[in-house]
Each structure stands twice: as C-alpha cells, then as structure tokens.
Scaffold this active site. Structure first.
Site, mmCIF file in Angstrom:
data_model
loop_
_atom_site.group_PDB
_atom_site.id
_atom_site.type_symbol
_atom_site.label_atom_id
_atom_site.label_comp_id
_atom_site.label_asym_id
_atom_site.label_seq_id
_atom_site.Cartn_x
_atom_site.Cartn_y
_atom_site.Cartn_z
ATOM 1 N N CYS A 114 0.838 -1.201 0.000
ATOM 2 C CA CYS A 114 0.000 0.000 0.000
ATOM 3 C C CYS A 114 0.875 1.253 0.000
ATOM 4 C CB CYS A 114 -0.901 0.017 1.230
ATOM 5 S SG CYS A 114 -1.880 1.531 1.359
ATOM 6 N N CYS B 281 -1.066 6.956 6.404
ATOM 7 C CA CYS B 281 -2.284 6.533 7.090
ATOM 8 C C CYS B 281 -1.912 5.924 8.443
ATOM 9 C CB CYS B 281 -3.011 5.522 6.214
ATOM 10 S SG CYS B 281 -4.327 4.633 7.044
ATOM 11 N N CYS C 58 -2.078 1.001 9.323
ATOM 12 C CA CYS C 58 -1.132 -0.130 9.262
ATOM 13 C C CYS C 58 0.222 0.293 9.806
ATOM 14 C CB CYS C 58 -0.950 -0.588 7.815
ATOM 15 S SG CYS C 58 -2.372 -1.414 7.132
ATOM 16 N N CYS D 259 -8.600 0.750 0.379
ATOM 17 C CA CYS D 259 -7.753 0.198 1.441
ATOM 18 C C CYS D 259 -7.606 -1.302 1.227
ATOM 19 C CB CYS D 259 -8.385 0.456 2.800
ATOM 20 S SG CYS D 259 -7.571 -0.438 4.139
ATOM 21 N N GLU E 29 -23.952 -8.564 28.746
ATOM 22 C CA GLU E 29 -23.468 -7.489 27.869
ATOM 23 C C GLU E 29 -24.182 -6.196 28.241
ATOM 24 O OE1 GLU E 29 -21.876 -5.015 25.509
ATOM 25 O OE2 GLU E 29 -21.102 -7.056 25.348
ATOM 26 N N ASP F 126 -14.328 -11.792 27.786
ATOM 27 C CA ASP F 126 -13.752 -11.148 26.595
ATOM 28 C C ASP F 126 -13.956 -9.644 26.760
ATOM 29 O OD1 ASP F 126 -12.794 -10.434 24.127
ATOM 30 O OD2 ASP F 126 -14.372 -11.412 22.962
ATOM 31 N N CYS G 177 -7.929 -8.399 24.063
ATOM 32 C CA CYS G 177 -7.435 -7.588 22.948
ATOM 33 C C CYS G 177 -6.314 -6.659 23.411
ATOM 34 C CB CYS G 177 -8.571 -6.779 22.319
ATOM 35 S SG CYS G 177 -9.367 -5.643 23.467
#
Length: 486
Positions: free
Chosen positions: A72, A78, A81, A185, A358, A414, A441
């Site tokens: 890219c 950007c 990435c 993208c 949740e 999670d 994460c």
C-alpha cells in the site's frame, strides 16, 4: 540530545505502537516506520530528558524483516497499518513476544512456566483470503513473503472535502483528523472501492455536502460498509448529521445493482462528537441487517452490532476458546462481555447452560435473536455491566438458596481494552469455576488480571496469541487459568 539533531541509529526493539526503538549514546529514541535490524538516519523532532521522538530520514542498512515494496503506497501516511513494511513472519514473532513479555513483566508469570505452556501464535495462512486478495491484486507469489490482505469485513470511511472542493472518502492520517483520500484500502474487501466511488459521485452530482467537524455543518459524516465472508451479503450505512438524505432513491437504485447488496440504511448522528455512530437507524432499502457465519453458527449483524472484523481468524479464536473451555455437555458457563452472543453460541453447542452478559441492550436483542435463528435453547442473556450483573447474581443466589453459593463450571471473559474490574475478578474467584478462559485484545491488562487470578488460586495453564489484525500492532490472545486444588 536536542531537537533537529540528525543521528545514526540501530533499531533494537519495537514499541507498543509499532515504532522502532534505538539508542544513541544511551539516549532512547522512538522512530515511526523503523523496524528491528534497520540502521537509519533520523532527525530528532522532540527531545525529553531521557528519551525523544525522531523522524526516519533515510534507511542506511535495511532490516532482513523489511519487505522490499509495501503493498500500500499510503501505509506511512495513514495511521491504520503501523507495521505493514514488516514481513508477516516477523509480525507474528513480534506479537507473540509482546504477549509473552507482558505476562512475564506485568503479570509476574515465571519465564520458565511461559516457555512450557505458550503455544505458537495463530497467524493467517496462505489462501485464506486468496480470492479477495487476488481480486485486489495484493496476493503475492512467494510463500516466504506472503502478506495477508483483504481480511476486514467492516470498514468505516470518514467523508470530507479536499482543497479543490471535491468530496473525498478515506482514512485519518495518524494522530490527526485530516482525511487522506483513499477508496481502496487493501485491508478491506475490493467491493468497498466500487461502493465509495458510487456514493462520492452521487454526492458531487446532487451537491450533497460532507460533514465539517470544526463547524458542525454538512450532512454525510461517514460511510460504514460490512461484508459477509460466507454469504457475500453487503451492508451500506451512511452516517448523517441530519434526519434525511436528499435524493436517497437515486443512490439506492445505483447501489442495488452491486451483486450481494442486502442492506442500505442511514444512521442519524447529530451530536458534536467524534463517536462515529448515533442510535437511530433508518432503512432505505432491503433489510436492516446482513447475515454471516462463524463456523456453523449463523449471526444477524446490524449497523450497530459489535462483530469481529476478521472472520477467518475469529473462527480460529473461538475454536481455541471452546477448546480451552474443555466442555463435556454438563457444564454451566458464564460468558461475560458477550456482545451479540458470538462466543456464547459457540459454547452453547457443547455446554449444558450458557449465561451471557453485555451492557449494550441492542447487542443482547441481537444475541437472543441469534440464539433463536440457530435453534439454540440453552443460552440466556442479561443486559448490564458484567462487573455489576455477576456480583448481584452471586449475592441474590445466596439469599434465595438458603446461603448456598452460586457456582459456574467455566467462566469466559472477553473484556474491552481496559480489562476486568477487580470486583468482577473477585466474584469469578468466589464462584469457584474449574476453568477461566480469558480472551483479550490488550495483553497488558490481561497480564494485570492474570496476576490477580494467580494470587487467588488459579494457575495459568495455556497461552496463545491470535493475529486478528495483520499489519497493525494489535494482537488478540487466549489464556486458560485452571483452579488449583490443594
């Protein structure tokens, strides 16, 4: 070290945001776009007492981990990435090291235990997105330099106006709200380009203004596109600073011609905020959702649904969580931060009973609906904060069961990036599950929470990193903590 000094640096490490780290006479410099093994010339942009930030000027000796030509051309401008110029094998090694390092440094897990229990990082494999990558022209021939692209099933493009007055779509430059024009993208699916160009041409033709963040004027703020990898269904949602899109019927007629188009909606967000979506969805054409599968579980996904953006890796992540849960069909399982029931419904296939929690009411509506369309009857869902629902349930259970304590066989969490609150972790310990499966994460908050659980009678028995987001510094991980019986 002073601002504007030009120095030669050997890069020895990578920071949490993907920046190269090197030292000059003991002084640490953080340098974007540099990677381990590079010898570079850099200009100091900001100098603090013990560390500074520099800009890459010239690569004097290229790292073996560096790809010859980034796929890219926008990669450096950007902010999306951060490590696209790194070979994929090196990306995976970096991510595995990041998870391992945080568990050792922050979590206090002994290095020898990690050596014993850490399983190899789960990367994307050649051919898993081959069709979409080939269509975008990004599939590489050599196995050694394989780079996974076109893996995202969701993209949100800010809409703006350039200096010439043309409407543009693209991405924000790193750490700014300046839009870099780019409709193609390569992390997303190729059809995104066709959809965006259709919308931009429509806006130019009918003189529909893009949103101006500073003045809070204009209409079209963002375009959200979702794509079902298993179903080929497409969703387009325009986020508006207003209630209505002028000449919407014309745009609908044009978008409908794209194969797979299933849902065209607008989302109303009139707030002066950088939060992308508002609460109100209006249907323009089709239905308000698309469907997709993870494994053999079917999900309905609305514009506001949280749904993992890399379906290929999500299936591996959930299979791993299911494997770590080690269910026989007799277990009671709690799934905290369950979203639209993605992990819950996976677990329900092999558990006796699953309870999902949740905070987002619409997500719970989606979860109940997803259970229904899959014929899953052994899953119940609660709306509320996990850190309130589980402790309240635990206290209430004792009151209504003559002091007997609520018990779970397996608890799956999670959580968002901030991890779990200590009150929730304590309730998990109080419920005495045999196994805790923690999907994370953010390996730094994971490590903090693992430390708490290890101090309360649980031992880390399995760890695995999963690369959900190739070419970025983000990494998911799954760990298994098992109750220690003395």
């Amino acid at each position: 070290m002073q601002k504007n000094n030009v120095v030669t640096v050997t890069i020895e490490d990578i920071g949490v945001n993907g920046e190269g780290i090197g030292k000059v006479d003991g002084y640490t410099l953080f340098i974007k776009d540099a990677m381990i093994g590079d010898v570079i010339e850099a200009k100091v942009m900001k100098a603090k007492k013990h560390y500074g930030y520099a800009r890459l000027q010239k690569i004097l000796t290229s790292s073996e981990a560096r790809v010859k030509t980034p796929a890219c051309p926008m990669a450096r401008k950007c902010g999306g990435c951060q490590i696209q110029e790194m070979k994929y094998s090196a990306q995976l090694a970096f991510k595995e090291g990041k998870v391992c390092g945080n568990l050792e440094r922050i979590g206090g897990v002994p290095a020898e235990l990690l050596d014993e229990i850490m399983e190899p990082v789960v990367g994307m494999e050649r051919g898993e997105t081959a069709e979409v990558a080939a269509a975008a022209g990004t599939e590489k021939a050599g196995a050694a330099d394989y780079q996974p692209f076109c893996y995202r099933n969701k993209a949100q493009f800010p809409i703006g106006t350039d200096k010439e007055g043309h409407v543009i779509a693209g991405f924000y430059a790193g750490r700014t709200h300046n839009i870099i024009s780019n409709t193609d993208c390569i992390l997303g699916v190729p059809v995104n380009k066709e959809i965006l160009e259709c919308i931009l041409a429509f806006m130019e033709e009918y003189k529909i203004l893009s949103y101006n963040e500073e003045k809070h004027t204009g209409l079209v703020r963002h375009v959200l596109i979702r794509y079902g990898f298993k179903t080929d269904e497409i969703m387009v949602c325009l986020i508006l600073n207003g209630e209505k899109l002028p000449h919407a019927e014309v745009l609908v007629e044009r978008l409908r011609k794209i194969p797979g188009m299933t849902s065209i909606t607008v989302n109303v967000n009139r707030a002066k905020t950088n939060v992308i979506m508002g609460d109100k969805i209006k249907l323009l054409w089709g239905q308000t959702f698309i469907t997709d599968y993870i494994g053999n579980v079917k999900y309905q996904i609305s514009p506001l649904s949280f749904y993992q953006v890399n379906p290929v890796q999500t299936e591996k992540l959930y299979e791993l969580a299911l494997d770590y849960a080690d269910l026989t069909g007799e277990e009671t399982v709690w799934d905290l931060y369950c979203g639209i029931g993605t992990i819950s419904l996976f677990l329900a296939q092999k558990a006796k009973r699953v309870y999902g929690v949740e905070i987002v009411p619409q997500a719970i509506d989606d979860a109940k609906n997803n259970a229904k369309i899959n014929g899953i009857k052994n899953a119940e869902f609660y709306v509320g904060k996990a850190e309130e629902v589980l402790p309240d349930y635990y206290k209430e259970y004792a009151k209504t069961h003559n002091g007997e304590k609520a018990h779970a066989d397996v608890i799956v969490v999670d959580p968002p990036r901030k991890g779990c609150e200590e009150s929730l972790l304590q309730t998990i310990v109080d419920m005495q599950p045999e196994r805790v499966v923690y999907v994370s994460c953010d390996s730094a908050t994971l490590a903090r929470d693992v430390k708490f659980l290890r101090e309360k009678g649980y031992e880390l028995t399995k760890v695995r990193a999963v690369d959900q987001f190739p070419h970025t510094v983000h990494v998911e991980s799954v760990v298994l903590l098992t109750k220690v019986h003395k």
